[in-house]
Motif scaffolding. Structure first.
Motif, mmCIF file in Angstrom:
data_model
loop_
_atom_site.group_PDB
_atom_site.id
_atom_site.type_symbol
_atom_site.label_atom_id
_atom_site.label_comp_id
_atom_site.label_asym_id
_atom_site.label_seq_id
_atom_site.Cartn_x
_atom_site.Cartn_y
_atom_site.Cartn_z
ATOM 1 N N UNK A 1 70.365 23.565 33.341
ATOM 2 C CA UNK A 1 69.953 24.928 33.540
ATOM 3 C C UNK A 1 68.653 24.894 34.341
ATOM 4 N N UNK A 2 68.582 25.735 35.323
ATOM 5 C CA UNK A 2 67.399 25.756 36.167
ATOM 6 C C UNK A 2 66.866 27.170 36.274
ATOM 7 N N UNK A 3 65.709 27.284 36.882
ATOM 8 C CA UNK A 3 65.148 28.606 37.130
ATOM 9 C C UNK A 3 66.100 29.387 38.016
ATOM 10 N N UNK A 4 66.089 30.676 37.896
ATOM 11 C CA UNK A 4 66.958 31.571 38.642
ATOM 12 C C UNK A 4 66.657 31.515 40.135
ATOM 13 N N UNK A 5 67.706 31.435 40.948
ATOM 14 C CA UNK A 5 67.574 31.513 42.396
ATOM 15 C C UNK A 5 67.759 32.971 42.788
ATOM 16 N N UNK A 117 75.464 26.840 28.767
ATOM 17 C CA UNK A 117 74.954 25.833 29.701
ATOM 18 C C UNK A 117 75.823 24.580 29.649
ATOM 19 N N UNK A 118 76.231 24.182 28.465
ATOM 20 C CA UNK A 118 77.073 22.990 28.317
ATOM 21 C C UNK A 118 78.443 23.185 28.970
ATOM 22 N N UNK A 119 78.944 24.421 28.967
ATOM 23 C CA UNK A 119 80.288 24.714 29.457
ATOM 24 C C UNK A 119 80.338 25.075 30.938
ATOM 25 N N UNK A 120 79.203 25.219 31.601
ATOM 26 C CA UNK A 120 79.202 25.645 33.003
ATOM 27 C C UNK A 120 78.751 24.510 33.917
ATOM 28 N N UNK A 121 79.107 24.618 35.188
ATOM 29 C CA UNK A 121 78.620 23.652 36.173
ATOM 30 C C UNK A 121 77.123 23.840 36.397
ATOM 31 N N UNK A 122 76.687 25.091 36.380
ATOM 32 C CA UNK A 122 75.269 25.406 36.555
ATOM 33 C C UNK A 122 75.020 26.758 35.902
ATOM 34 N N UNK A 123 73.926 26.891 35.207
ATOM 35 C CA UNK A 123 73.564 28.149 34.578
ATOM 36 C C UNK A 123 72.101 28.424 34.900
ATOM 37 N N UNK A 124 71.838 29.615 35.419
ATOM 38 C CA UNK A 124 70.473 30.001 35.785
ATOM 39 C C UNK A 124 70.130 31.305 35.081
ATOM 40 N N UNK A 125 68.864 31.443 34.730
ATOM 41 C CA UNK A 125 68.407 32.616 33.985
ATOM 42 C C UNK A 125 67.208 33.231 34.684
ATOM 43 N N UNK A 126 67.253 34.547 34.819
ATOM 44 C CA UNK A 126 66.070 35.313 35.213
ATOM 45 C C UNK A 126 65.915 36.397 34.155
ATOM 46 N N UNK A 128 62.997 39.197 32.423
ATOM 47 C CA UNK A 128 61.675 39.813 32.355
ATOM 48 C C UNK A 128 61.805 41.128 31.587
ATOM 49 N N UNK A 129 60.774 41.927 31.593
ATOM 50 C CA UNK A 129 60.757 43.153 30.786
ATOM 51 C C UNK A 129 61.795 44.181 31.230
ATOM 52 N N UNK A 130 62.391 44.009 32.415
ATOM 53 C CA UNK A 130 63.398 44.968 32.888
ATOM 54 C C UNK A 130 64.824 44.525 32.593
ATOM 55 N N UNK A 131 64.992 43.321 32.047
ATOM 56 C CA UNK A 131 66.325 42.842 31.705
ATOM 57 C C UNK A 131 66.519 41.382 32.040
ATOM 58 N N UNK A 132 67.759 40.948 31.905
ATOM 59 C CA UNK A 132 68.110 39.544 32.097
ATOM 60 C C UNK A 132 69.331 39.436 32.994
ATOM 61 N N UNK A 133 69.302 38.455 33.894
ATOM 62 C CA UNK A 133 70.473 38.093 34.688
ATOM 63 C C UNK A 133 70.763 36.629 34.421
ATOM 64 N N UNK A 134 71.984 36.358 33.988
ATOM 65 C CA UNK A 134 72.444 34.988 33.783
ATOM 66 C C UNK A 134 73.513 34.725 34.834
ATOM 67 N N UNK A 135 73.337 33.672 35.608
ATOM 68 C CA UNK A 135 74.278 33.289 36.656
ATOM 69 C C UNK A 135 74.966 31.992 36.260
ATOM 70 N N UNK A 136 76.289 32.019 36.251
ATOM 71 C CA UNK A 136 77.107 30.886 35.823
ATOM 72 C C UNK A 136 77.993 30.463 36.979
ATOM 73 N N UNK A 137 77.945 29.187 37.344
ATOM 74 C CA UNK A 137 78.779 28.667 38.424
ATOM 75 C C UNK A 137 79.904 27.815 37.856
ATOM 76 N N UNK A 138 81.071 27.935 38.493
ATOM 77 C CA UNK A 138 82.232 27.143 38.127
ATOM 78 C C UNK A 138 82.953 26.673 39.375
ATOM 79 N N UNK A 139 83.285 25.381 39.428
ATOM 80 C CA UNK A 139 83.927 24.794 40.592
ATOM 81 C C UNK A 139 85.366 25.242 40.741
#
Length: 146
Positions: A1-5, A117-126, A128-139
């Protein structure tokens, strides 16, 4: 898991396949839509199962901790990218940036994002006080077409 792009998937060349609002009553239906698109894109069954586990965990977190509703965006390029967006209060994502460290369960949960995170190829999180975006990549396979 890395910082959100912060790159917008549309700007990066991804094609939007699905945009769906969800709440507690519609999580399963939206997850089934994601599965149908992933199958049409020829995602392998093993990858599909893992991808859907990650998507389900992120959607469930949005409902439980992010205000009860969310929006799912499913994008396609050489892979599938699923973004789950909520407008909850946000959270400190730092503990989830350690991909191999299993968190301690708590009365309010604590395992969902680690499992995603364990089940995805890549998981990124952003978050803050306005909400959350989780990005999940799958090949996808090289011949995947929607």
């Amino acid at each position: 898991m890395t910082q959100f792009d912060p790159t917008d998937p549309a700007v990066a060349g991804y094609t939007l396949l699905l945009k769906a609002a969800f709440d507690r009553a519609t999580v399963a239906a939206v997850r089934h839509q994601v599965g149908a698109f992933a199958r049409r894109c020829r995602m392998s069954m093993d990858s599909l199962d893992d991808f859907l586990v990650a998507v389900n965990e992120a959607m469930t977190n949005a409902v439980r901790h992010g205000g009860g509703t969310g929006q799912l965006l499913l994008w396609r390029d050489g892979a599938l990218l699923c973004q789950i967006v909520d407008h909850g209060p946000g959270f400190d994502a730092t503990p989830y940036l350690r991909p191999h460290r299993r968190p301690q369960p708590s009365p309010t949960g604590g395992m969902g994002l680690w499992l995603a995170q364990q089940a995805s190829d890549d998981l990124r999180i952003h978050s803050d006080a306005t909400g959350t975006t989780i990005s999940i990549s799958g090949s996808l396979g090289s011949s995947g077409e929607p």
